[in-house]
Design an enzyme around this catalytic site. Structure first.
Site, mmCIF file in Angstrom:
data_model
loop_
_atom_site.group_PDB
_atom_site.id
_atom_site.type_symbol
_atom_site.label_atom_id
_atom_site.label_comp_id
_atom_site.label_asym_id
_atom_site.label_seq_id
_atom_site.Cartn_x
_atom_site.Cartn_y
_atom_site.Cartn_z
ATOM 1 N N ASP A 138 10.868 63.241 58.456
ATOM 2 C CA ASP A 138 11.229 62.043 59.592
ATOM 3 C C ASP A 138 9.677 61.142 60.495
ATOM 4 O OD1 ASP A 138 10.569 63.255 62.747
ATOM 5 O OD2 ASP A 138 11.026 64.397 60.973
ATOM 6 N N ASP B 31 12.884 69.968 62.443
ATOM 7 C CA ASP B 31 12.549 68.971 64.386
ATOM 8 C C ASP B 31 12.603 67.455 64.096
ATOM 9 O OD1 ASP B 31 12.833 71.255 65.555
ATOM 10 O OD2 ASP B 31 10.598 71.425 64.843
ATOM 11 N N ASP C 69 12.038 69.471 56.658
ATOM 12 C CA ASP C 69 11.402 69.176 58.125
ATOM 13 C C ASP C 69 12.116 70.250 58.926
ATOM 14 O OD1 ASP C 69 9.377 69.414 60.020
ATOM 15 O OD2 ASP C 69 10.771 67.654 60.446
#
Length: 225
Positions: free
Chosen positions: A166, A9, A7
């Site tokens: 995240d 961001d 991922d």
């Protein structure tokens, strides 16, 4: 061989402040003042388009969601080109994997233009050349589409892929794709979210705890298993 799908961001780079500010400016322009970080944090891990669809309905904004998306992307790109930093240990992890010849990809809910701007601005574009935006698939996270498309482009079996994430929606997407997950919660308070329970490796304190060496050691053991 294991392939690693990142991922972007909040995982590779700390771009959430830029997403918050660009979203705040966009909402303010359409009559929604005082949009807070706490409100923004509810949508971390969800694609920009999906987030704007929800907020447009919630606040009764008459403008088309396509217009809102264009405005937020323009504001975000202005910020992203100059204010985005890659997490040092994540950069070290990517470099280690690249040196070992591990296939890698980025799969993100951001627009392709935003992904390219961030990767170029941080220099990660030299190491991460396979990129999938949620705009390119039918559904964003928590659907598995972006991760499955990344695996397809890498020529990898989903079962041989490890996702680094995240946010809870991304962890759910990894599980739905049949992939293992390394979870590095952006919001440490979400570490006990059930979505992270199936992660093969969890860093409960997020980026402050993540280390490239620990992640690589786990990855090596996972590949041997």
């Amino acid at each position: 061989m294991i392939s690693v799908i990142f991922d972007l961001d909040g995982t590779l780079v700390d771009s959430e402040p830029n997403y918050y500010e660009s979203g705040r400016r966009t909402l303010e322009r359409h009559g929604v003042p005082d949009f807070t970080w706490e409100q923004h944090s509810r949508y971390i891990g969800i694609g920009t388009l999906e987030t704007l669809e929800i907020l447009r309905d919630e606040y009764g904004i008459p403008a088309p969601v396509e217009q809102l998306l264009a405005e937020q992307n323009a504001a975000y790109l202005e910020l992203a080109r100059t204010r985005t930093e890659a997490y040092p240990e994540m950069r070290a992890f990517v470099r280690r994997l690249h040196s070992e010849g591990v296939p890698m990809a980025v799969a993100s809910g951001s627009s392709r233009e935003a992904i390219d701007a961030v990767l170029a601005g941080t220099g990660l574009d030299e190491l991460l050349t396979t990129v999938v935006s949620a705009e390119e698939v039918a559904q964003g996270k928590p659907a598995p589409d972006v991760f499955l498309e990344a695996a397809r482009r890498l020529g990898a079996d989903p079962a041989d892929c490890v996702v680094v994430e995240d946010a809870a929606p991304g962890a759910l997407a990894a599980r739905a794709a049949g992939m293992r997950c390394v979870a590095v919660p952006y919001v440490a308070a979400t570490a006990d979210d059930p979505a992270f329970a199936a992660a093969g490796l969890l860093f409960p304190s997020g980026q402050t705890e993540f280390s490239a060496e620990s992640a690589y050691t786990w990855l090596t053991a996972a590949q041997a298993a």
